[in-house]
Design an enzyme around this catalytic site. Structure first.
Site, PDB file in Angstrom:
ATOM      1  N   HIS A   8       0.827  -1.384  -0.292  1.00  0.00           N
ATOM      2  CA  HIS A   8       0.188  -0.142   0.249  1.00  0.00           C
ATOM      3  C   HIS A   8       0.584   1.145   0.180  1.00  0.00           C
ATOM      4  O   HIS A   8       0.421   2.146   0.196  1.00  0.00           O
ATOM      5  CB  HIS A   8      -1.390   0.254   1.121  1.00  0.00           C
ATOM      6  N   ASP A  17      -5.001  -5.621  -7.938  1.00  0.00           N
ATOM      7  CA  ASP A  17      -5.332  -5.775  -6.366  1.00  0.00           C
ATOM      8  C   ASP A  17      -5.111  -3.184  -6.909  1.00  0.00           C
ATOM      9  O   ASP A  17      -5.818  -3.520  -8.130  1.00  0.00           O
ATOM     10  CB  ASP A  17      -4.098  -5.845  -5.835  1.00  0.00           C
TER      11      ASP A  17
END
EC number: 3.2.1.52
Length: 341
Positions: free
Chosen positions: A176, A248
């Protein structure tokens, strides 16, 4: 069915979101904690989404349990994956994991949500991004627990998504925030990390897979989520996977290596993804919709939920009451266990 999965900002749709959801390339929507106030509001938001969209969207959420549970108040507090085997052992833990898969799926289906991106098939607890989200540090035990969890999910009418292929468990960086690199030899990744994916695919138990935003530098310079080698050669050809491949979230820093938002989206589709997630950046999402060539994501239509239970029926059932209590107790035990470490 379009190949783009988006998000929305709040508790209800605004005019721009209604317009975006009507775009023919939009095929899915993922919900976050910011979209949830209470169960009645969530049910109404899902109804608004369904009525605004041109396509029959796949509506998704990350409702794994532990620290990744988007809807908490008003829903059963689900324990972290690691807690099942760590506190109960493989046998009793496996039985409760199956019930957890059933209960989680039922609670989401009662909201007309199609899928939770679960289970996590990563091996081990080293990674900052994974940690307690992994069932175990041994791949055979991850496989055993995941089989039980998926059996529960599928019995409730929800399809299973294994993540993060070929395995995120051995890298400490969080995708992330940056692009993690895993320098281990390809043979080790295949033998160790890929085992749960390989076996579950052979059992025909995975309906979808989400690849990792990780560069496996001994194998390929691209992160797996944008790598034709990992997705087409390994996942499709070698493992024979014919389900849905999600990217993702292309807004994560781990995807920045793939270029602009439109370039990231195209790269992920070209690499073999069926559906791309573009979240937490409205401009990025619009850019993807404006610049992608028309494409249909036919496999994604397999992911609609098959359940018919209402929230009232579920919460009145003896099974739900029993399992919800057991899961809440395990969650609390796990919090106490972690605090004492």
């Amino acid at each position: 069915m379009g190949p783009v999965m988006l998000d929305v900002e709040g508790f209800e749709l605004d005019a721009e979101e209604r317009e975006i959801l009507a775009h023919p390339l939009v095929g899915g929507l993922i919900l976050f904690t910011r979209n949830y106030h209470d169960p009645e509001q969530l049910r109404e938001l899902v109804r608004q989404i369904r009525s605004s969209a041109r396509n029959h969207l796949v509506i998704a959420v990350d409702q794994e349990g532990g620290r990744v549970q988007r809807f908490r108040e008003g829903f059963t507090r689900l324990p972290a994956a690691q807690s099942f085997a760590a506190l109960l052992g493989m046998d009793a833990g496996g039985k409760l994991a199956e019930e957890a898969g059933w209960l989680m799926a039922c609670e989401m289906i009662a909201m007309d949500i199609d899928i939770s991106f679960a289970p996590v098939l990563d091996v081990g607890h080293l990674s900052a991004a994974i940690g307690e989200r992994s069932f175990h540090e041994e791949p055979e035990n991850v496989l055993a627990m995941a089989k039980r969890f998926i059996t529960g999910m599928q019995s409730a009418g929800m399809k299973a998504t294994g993540k993060h292929f070929p395995g995120h468990g051995a890298v400490s960086a969080d995708s992330h925030k940056e692009t993690p690199r895993d320098p281990r030899p390809a043979a080790e990744i295949r033998r160790h990390d890929m085992l749960p994916f390989r076996e579950l695919i052979s059992y025909n138990m995975l309906d979808a897979v989400m690849p990792a935003h990780v560069v496996y530098s001994d194998v390929d310079p691209l992160p797996a989520s944008g790598s034709p080698y990992w997705l087409k050669q390994v996942l499709r050809k070698e493992l024979g996977f014919d389900g849905v491949i999600f990217s993702d979230d292309l807004s994560m820093e781990g995807a920045a290596i793939l270029g602009s938002y439109a370039e990231r989206g195209q790269a992920a589709l070209d690499a073999g993804c069926d559906m791309i997630l573009v979240c937490n950046n409205r401009k990025g999402a619009v850019s993807v919709l404006d610049n992608l060539s028309p494409i249909k994501a036919e496999r994604v239509t397999r992911l609609y939920h098959k359940g018919v239970i209402t929230r009232q029926e579920l919460m009145a059932s003896a099974r739900w009451k029993q399992v919800s209590g057991e899961l809440t107790a395990l969650h609390e035990r796990w919090q106490t266990h972690k605090a004492g470490q």
